[in-house]
Design an enzyme around this catalytic site. Structure first.
Site, mmCIF file in Angstrom:
data_model
loop_
_atom_site.group_PDB
_atom_site.id
_atom_site.type_symbol
_atom_site.label_atom_id
_atom_site.label_comp_id
_atom_site.label_asym_id
_atom_site.label_seq_id
_atom_site.Cartn_x
_atom_site.Cartn_y
_atom_site.Cartn_z
ATOM 1 N N ASN A 190 81.985 -1.294 43.222
ATOM 2 C CA ASN A 190 82.279 -1.567 41.878
ATOM 3 C C ASN A 190 83.744 -1.776 42.115
ATOM 4 O OD1 ASN A 190 82.182 0.421 38.900
ATOM 5 N ND2 ASN A 190 82.035 -1.680 39.107
ATOM 6 N N CYS B 244 86.315 4.260 32.766
ATOM 7 C CA CYS B 244 85.719 3.965 34.032
ATOM 8 C C CYS B 244 85.654 4.900 35.045
ATOM 9 C CB CYS B 244 86.171 2.341 34.589
ATOM 10 S SG CYS B 244 85.175 1.751 35.891
ATOM 11 N N GLY B 245 84.348 5.323 35.309
ATOM 12 C CA GLY B 245 84.415 6.436 36.335
ATOM 13 C C GLY B 245 84.868 5.989 37.823
ATOM 14 N N HIS C 105 76.265 5.481 26.864
ATOM 15 C CA HIS C 105 75.150 5.112 27.810
ATOM 16 C C HIS C 105 73.843 5.315 27.506
ATOM 17 C CE1 HIS C 105 77.860 4.765 31.380
ATOM 18 N NE2 HIS C 105 78.777 5.325 30.643
ATOM 19 N N CYS D 1 78.222 2.596 38.819
ATOM 20 C CA CYS D 1 78.638 2.867 37.717
ATOM 21 C C CYS D 1 79.150 4.552 37.739
ATOM 22 C CB CYS D 1 78.259 2.438 36.479
ATOM 23 S SG CYS D 1 78.686 3.004 35.049
ATOM 24 N N GLU E 270 76.139 -2.891 33.034
ATOM 25 C CA GLU E 270 77.175 -2.275 32.297
ATOM 26 C C GLU E 270 77.720 -3.254 31.071
ATOM 27 O OE1 GLU E 270 80.647 -0.366 34.347
ATOM 28 O OE2 GLU E 270 79.769 -0.813 36.208
ATOM 29 N N GLY F 196 78.011 6.029 34.415
ATOM 30 C CA GLY F 196 76.594 5.934 34.337
ATOM 31 C C GLY F 196 75.909 6.960 35.219
#
Length: 279
Positions: A13, A75-76, A166, A224, A215, A227
């Protein structure tokens, strides 16, 4: 004026990181971010992340523009990359291996570990329909194992907000999902007024699951972070997962823990520098 950037990736990512500490406004517009993220005519990325000044007791502020120009709450994987980027920016003057970062989804605290991994306190998951948000249940009710009609099929879904929304569904074979076909139909379903990130989860064992993700604003990505956190929460709520499990994504694994002590979610995974450049 030239703008320096650094490319980072977390399990594939990938993000363009910009040192934006001198001003509270992002250095590029959403339209410019779309061009930068183009993998053929630009740098190529899932999003552009700006490290802005902090406030209200935080060290920094994170903003992100997706590859389609939209702005998610947080965003993780991106926040792990931002933590590594901040440590590089601070260099020998580094204040701490731990940062309090303000995001549109709340304050998130990533910590650089001695083995190069980044552990992130992702906060407490939000579970009621109004917090997702979704119209699948009454405002103050949880959305756990409820039916959602997509493409003529009924999917059993669970919804979790990890700073962004989510929708999780459990499948027998995650590799068999036609993600490019079904993902947009979840994202734009009228039950999700702010659109939705969608995770398809295959339970291998109670502490190991496989996941693919569509996403919101970016499409198919290799990983993600939020996620993966949402997937573990959904697994626990449905009696399918332990409170600590490895979530295997196409880009690699994340270790996710839902603490019984403080009810917070902890995510541990890599963040790697790819290259630097100048716009």
């Amino acid at each position: 004026m030239a703008i320096n950037f650094t490319k980072y990736q977390g399990l594939g990512n990938d993000f363009i990181l910009i040192d934006n500490r001198s001003t509270s406004e992002p250095a590029v517009t959403p339209e410019q971010a779309v061009k930068l993220c183009d993998r053929h005519f630009g740098i190529g990325a899932d999003g552009v992340i700006f490290a802005l000044p902090g406030g209200n007791g935080t060290d920094y502020t994170m903003r992100i523009f997706n590859s389609d120009g939209s702005e998610p709450e947080m965003c993780g994987n991106g926040i792990r990359c931002m933590a590594a980027f901040l440590a590089e920016l601070e260099g020998d003057t580094k204040k701490s291996d731990k940062y309090k970062i303000h995001t549109l989804g709340g304050t998130i605290t990533p910590q650089l570990m001695s083995d190069g991994q980044v552990k992130v306190d992702m906060g407490i998951p939000r579970l009621t329909a109004d917090e997702i948000p979704t119209t699948l249940a009454a405002e103050n009710e949880k959305v756990v194992n409820l039916a959602l009609e997509i493409a003529g099929k009924s999917w059993d879904v669970t919804c979790v907000n990890m700073g962004n929304p989510h929708c999780i569904t459990f499948v027998e074979d995650v590799a068999a999902i036609e993600l490019e076909k079904i993902g947009p139909q979840f994202e734009h379903h009228p039950a999700f007024p702010e659109r939705i990130n969608t995770e398809f989860i295959e339970i291998v064992s109670s502490n190991y699951v496989k996941m693919r993700v569509w996403e919101r604003g970016a499409g198919i990505t290799l990983a993600c972070g939020t996620g993966a956190c949402a997937a573990l929460v959904a697994g626990v709520l449905n009696g399918k997962c332990d409170r600590t499990a490895t979530v295997e994504l196409p880009g690699g694994p994340l270790l996710i823990e839902w603490s019984e002590i403080d009810q917070r979610i902890y995510m541990t995974g890599p963040a790697q520098k790819v290259f630097t450049g100048k716009l």
